[in-house]
Design a protein around this motif. Structure first.
Motif, mmCIF file in Angstrom:
data_model
loop_
_atom_site.group_PDB
_atom_site.id
_atom_site.type_symbol
_atom_site.label_atom_id
_atom_site.label_comp_id
_atom_site.label_asym_id
_atom_site.label_seq_id
_atom_site.Cartn_x
_atom_site.Cartn_y
_atom_site.Cartn_z
ATOM 1 N N LEU A 177 39.291 15.054 78.592
ATOM 2 C CA LEU A 177 39.647 14.324 77.376
ATOM 3 C C LEU A 177 41.060 13.777 77.474
ATOM 4 C CD1 LEU A 177 38.968 13.510 74.424
ATOM 5 C CD2 LEU A 177 39.894 15.727 73.715
ATOM 6 N N TYR A 178 41.992 14.599 77.952
ATOM 7 C CA TYR A 178 43.392 14.181 78.073
ATOM 8 C C TYR A 178 43.548 13.036 79.060
ATOM 9 C CZ TYR A 178 48.465 14.606 78.468
ATOM 10 O OH TYR A 178 49.818 14.349 78.459
ATOM 11 N N SER A 179 42.645 12.944 80.031
ATOM 12 C CA SER A 179 42.742 11.864 81.012
ATOM 13 C C SER A 179 42.582 10.499 80.355
ATOM 14 C CB SER A 179 41.695 12.039 82.114
ATOM 15 O OG SER A 179 40.386 11.760 81.636
ATOM 16 N N GLY A 180 41.932 10.452 79.193
ATOM 17 C CA GLY A 180 41.818 9.191 78.474
ATOM 18 C C GLY A 180 43.168 8.631 78.105
ATOM 19 N N LEU A 181 44.106 9.527 77.759
ATOM 20 C CA LEU A 181 45.470 9.102 77.418
ATOM 21 C C LEU A 181 46.176 8.531 78.642
ATOM 22 C CD1 LEU A 181 48.073 11.060 75.316
ATOM 23 C CD2 LEU A 181 48.656 10.365 77.628
ATOM 24 N N VAL A 182 46.089 9.251 79.760
ATOM 25 C CA VAL A 182 46.804 8.813 80.963
ATOM 26 C C VAL A 182 46.246 7.488 81.470
ATOM 27 C CG1 VAL A 182 47.502 9.477 83.287
ATOM 28 C CG2 VAL A 182 47.248 11.231 81.526
ATOM 29 N N LEU A 183 44.914 7.343 81.461
ATOM 30 C CA LEU A 183 44.323 6.086 81.920
ATOM 31 C C LEU A 183 44.626 4.944 80.957
ATOM 32 C CD1 LEU A 183 40.887 7.331 83.280
ATOM 33 C CD2 LEU A 183 42.848 6.521 84.598
ATOM 34 N N ALA A 184 44.747 5.258 79.669
ATOM 35 C CA ALA A 184 45.141 4.220 78.713
ATOM 36 C C ALA A 184 46.535 3.702 79.049
ATOM 37 C CB ALA A 184 45.113 4.785 77.289
ATOM 38 N N GLN A 185 47.420 4.615 79.439
ATOM 39 C CA GLN A 185 48.758 4.197 79.857
ATOM 40 C C GLN A 185 48.692 3.334 81.110
ATOM 41 O OE1 GLN A 185 50.213 8.259 80.061
ATOM 42 N NE2 GLN A 185 51.639 7.879 78.408
ATOM 43 N N ALA A 186 47.761 3.671 82.000
ATOM 44 C CA ALA A 186 47.662 2.932 83.253
ATOM 45 C C ALA A 186 47.182 1.505 83.030
ATOM 46 C CB ALA A 186 46.717 3.669 84.206
ATOM 47 N N PHE A 187 46.208 1.326 82.128
ATOM 48 C CA PHE A 187 45.563 0.022 81.995
ATOM 49 C C PHE A 187 46.061 -0.798 80.803
ATOM 50 C CE2 PHE A 187 42.396 2.484 84.425
ATOM 51 C CZ PHE A 187 42.327 1.672 85.538
ATOM 52 N N SER A 188 46.905 -0.205 79.968
ATOM 53 C CA SER A 188 47.386 -0.964 78.801
ATOM 54 C C SER A 188 48.158 -2.202 79.215
ATOM 55 C CB SER A 188 48.251 -0.054 77.910
ATOM 56 O OG SER A 188 49.354 0.460 78.646
ATOM 57 N N GLY A 189 48.947 -2.069 80.280
ATOM 58 C CA GLY A 189 49.690 -3.232 80.757
ATOM 59 C C GLY A 189 48.789 -4.318 81.301
ATOM 60 N N LEU A 190 47.729 -3.929 82.019
ATOM 61 C CA LEU A 190 46.795 -4.919 82.561
ATOM 62 C C LEU A 190 46.052 -5.634 81.441
ATOM 63 C CD1 LEU A 190 45.270 -2.844 85.513
ATOM 64 C CD2 LEU A 190 47.002 -4.649 85.646
ATOM 65 N N ILE A 191 45.666 -4.879 80.420
ATOM 66 C CA ILE A 191 44.970 -5.491 79.281
ATOM 67 C C ILE A 191 45.886 -6.485 78.580
ATOM 68 C CG2 ILE A 191 43.963 -5.034 77.011
ATOM 69 C CD1 ILE A 191 43.090 -2.288 78.133
ATOM 70 N N ALA A 192 47.134 -6.058 78.344
ATOM 71 C CA ALA A 192 48.090 -6.941 77.669
ATOM 72 C C ALA A 192 48.357 -8.194 78.500
ATOM 73 C CB ALA A 192 49.397 -6.185 77.402
ATOM 74 N N ALA A 193 48.452 -8.029 79.813
ATOM 75 C CA ALA A 193 48.688 -9.193 80.673
ATOM 76 C C ALA A 193 47.563 -10.201 80.535
ATOM 77 C CB ALA A 193 48.829 -8.738 82.128
ATOM 78 N N GLY A 194 46.331 -9.716 80.514
ATOM 79 C CA GLY A 194 45.190 -10.618 80.360
ATOM 80 C C GLY A 194 45.173 -11.309 79.012
ATOM 81 N N VAL A 195 45.496 -10.567 77.965
ATOM 82 C CA VAL A 195 45.515 -11.150 76.615
ATOM 83 C C VAL A 195 46.619 -12.188 76.496
ATOM 84 C CG1 VAL A 195 45.909 -10.657 74.173
ATOM 85 C CG2 VAL A 195 44.463 -9.130 75.525
ATOM 86 N N PHE A 196 47.806 -11.851 76.985
ATOM 87 C CA PHE A 196 48.934 -12.779 76.864
ATOM 88 C C PHE A 196 48.697 -14.074 77.636
ATOM 89 C CE2 PHE A 196 52.314 -9.248 76.040
ATOM 90 C CZ PHE A 196 51.733 -9.010 74.821
ATOM 91 N N SER A 197 48.087 -13.941 78.820
ATOM 92 C CA SER A 197 47.887 -15.132 79.643
ATOM 93 C C SER A 197 46.723 -15.987 79.160
ATOM 94 C CB SER A 197 47.654 -14.726 81.102
ATOM 95 O OG SER A 197 46.475 -13.939 81.222
ATOM 96 N N GLY A 198 45.718 -15.371 78.543
ATOM 97 C CA GLY A 198 44.525 -16.116 78.165
ATOM 98 C C GLY A 198 44.381 -16.440 76.693
ATOM 99 N N MET A 199 45.123 -15.724 75.817
ATOM 100 C CA MET A 199 44.900 -15.880 74.380
ATOM 101 C C MET A 199 46.108 -16.396 73.613
ATOM 102 S SD MET A 199 41.739 -14.966 73.960
ATOM 103 C CE MET A 199 41.621 -14.737 72.181
ATOM 104 N N SER A 200 47.284 -16.383 74.201
ATOM 105 C CA SER A 200 48.492 -16.797 73.480
ATOM 106 C C SER A 200 48.335 -18.199 72.903
ATOM 107 C CB SER A 200 49.712 -16.770 74.417
ATOM 108 O OG SER A 200 50.041 -15.449 74.754
#
Length: 484
Positions: A177-200
């Motif tokens: 369950l705790y791994s969900g937090l760590v992986l969220a930290q890992a991929f949050s930047g990638l998700i934001a990068a995709g949103v910023f580049s494609g949706m801004s």
């Protein structure tokens, strides 16, 4: 499994079952051991993945602000001053701290299959409301309320799992369950990068606003599915267990947890458990250790900003480059947790990982070389992640003489540890961007204090174990030492 490995006490007649197994045998279900395996598999296929994905969304919604800050329109739109961002991070933590204990008391009186998805829907709506804020004061208010509604999930999820999984099964599931937090930290930047580049700019909405909207919508979607997937308690007549398990499986589920909780010691009340935790010196050792640990972990909410100071390229590139240190941190934290359990040792594992983090912080202070500082980020993220998980695990397993003391002591250590999350954002004033020298030095200090406290606690527990051994030998009882 626990019930399959219960040893018969030598003083018992050979034809007498251990009390735990006797409870299940009394149900008269001949294949209960096979049914028990099915129960665990069913939970692993339904409840566990559902809570894992919601917890990941919980953390993504909580840390959106760290990614949003890299959008040039974010601070401009909200007119944020020098320490306003730090205050926004801190007030969310305050709301998170205040709501945890009352929520965990409430969940024992309601249906978790309703309660947990409802709070997830609420925090999704509150997170989405961030797109409408126009001033620091409005941001502070939204962040505080977000913290209040996000607080119930993790402790509530662990409590619900403890009502279905035995103690031997629970540790691994909690780690997953705790791994969900760590992986969220890992991929949050990638998700934001995709949103910023494609949706801004799409539909006149800024990239950081799309980030809050999309992740809130995804969080609400999984919250809705949870209504159909999460179970209530084994004795309940509602929840997903009514369709995912047979009546015999539900009876066995209830009996095996009852058997697993059988104690030879006198039962204590919740208030007595609280008193035992508050009068135990070990509680305060762990509180101090956890505060120092979370204070040395303060870079977490500023990591995208720290990486942007490496001048690796555009905002999208910067966000993408935040992922590798977190991914390595996830892998290392799993290995460290596994090795710590294998060796039944906590203190040295915490100390070694904090030394790795300190090395990373020192490199960040000592040089402006981009490659060296980015390499250093791998050291302090991996070291901090691994040590952070072990501190809380060590506390819960040590303050466990009774279930009530374990519940109270674990909650106290967890809540007080968040004081580090309240303080640490102020280590990173905007005027210190992008190097944050003062913050790195303070994190060196707090990581060092964590090491010192872990070592002191290890020495203290070894002395306590000598007393426990002497008492066990005098009484002819089993020797069950503290994990050091």
């Amino acid at each position: 499994m626990v019930l399959e490995n219960v040893e018969t006490n030598a003083s018992q007649p050979k034809d007498t079952l251990p009390r735990g197994v006797e409870i299940i045998e009394a149900l008269g279900i001949p294949d209960w051991r096979e049914q028990e395996k099915k129960i665990v598999r069913r939970l692993d296929m339904t409840m566990l993945p559902q809570m894992w994905i919601i917890y990941m969304m919980n953390f993504l919604n909580r840390t959106n602000i760290a990614q949003a800050r890299l959008d040039e329109h974010f601070e401009e739109t909200l007119n944020l001053g020098n320490t306003d961002y730090s205050t926004a991070v801190a007030v969310l933590t305050i709301g998170y701290m205040l709501a945890q204990l009352p929520s965990n008391m409430l969940i024992t009186r309601v249906r978790p299959a309703l309660y947990l998805p409802i709070v997830a829907i609420f925090w999704s709506g509150i997170s989405a409301a961030t797109v409408a804020v126009k001033s620091p004061g409005q941001l502070f208010a939204v962040q505080f309320i977000l913290g209040v509604f996000e607080a119930p999930f993790f402790p509530g999820a662990v409590y619900l799992m403890s009502c279905w999984y035995t103690r031997r099964e629970l540790a691994l599931r909690t780690a997953l369950l705790y791994s969900g937090l760590v992986l969220a930290q890992a991929f949050s930047g990638l998700i934001a990068a995709g949103v910023f580049s494609g949706m801004s700019g799409k539909m006149g909405i800024a990239g950081w606003q799309w980030l809050f909207i999309l992740e809130a919508a995804l969080s609400a979607f999984f919250a809705l599915t949870a209504f159909f997937v999460l179970p209530n308690y084994p004795h309940s007549n509602s929840g997903s267990a009514m369709w995912s398990m047979t009546e015999d499986m539900r009876k066995i589920a209830q009996a095996r947890i009852q058997a697993d909780r059988v104690e030879e010691t006198q039962t204590t009340t919740v208030w007595m458990g609280l008193r035992l935790a508050l009068t135990d010196p070990k509680t305060y050792i762990f509180i101090f250790m956890n505060i120092c640990m979370t204070s040395s972990y303060g870079f977490n909410n500023f990591f995208p900003t720290i990486v942007s100071g490496f001048n690796l390229g555009s905002s999208a590139t910067t966000l993408a480059m935040t992922a590798p240190p977190y991914i390595l941190g996830t892998i290392v934290s799993f290995f460290v947790a596994w090795n710590s359990d294998r060796l039944k040792e906590r203190g040295f594992h915490i100390m070694i990982n904090n030394c790795c983090a300190i090395t990373g912080f020192i490199i960040s202070v000592a040089t402006l070389n981009t490659a060296a500082r980015y390499t250093a980020s791998f050291l302090y993220t991996s070291g901090s992640f691994s040590a952070n998980a072990l501190v809380y695990t060590w506390a819960v397993s040590t303050l466990s003489q009774t279930p009530e003391k374990r519940a109270a002591g674990g909650a106290i250590v967890n809540i007080m540890g968040h004081l580090g999350n309240v303080m640490s954002p102020y280590f990173f004033p905007d005027t210190h961007r992008p190097r944050y020298t003062m913050a790195m030095i303070l994190q060196i200090v707090f990581a060092g204090l964590t090491c010192a406290t872990a070592f002191g606690n290890k020495v203290y527990l070894r002395r306590e174990n000598k007393k426990v051994r002497a008492k066990a030998e005098a009484e002819g009882a089993a020797y069950n030492p503290f994990t050091t």
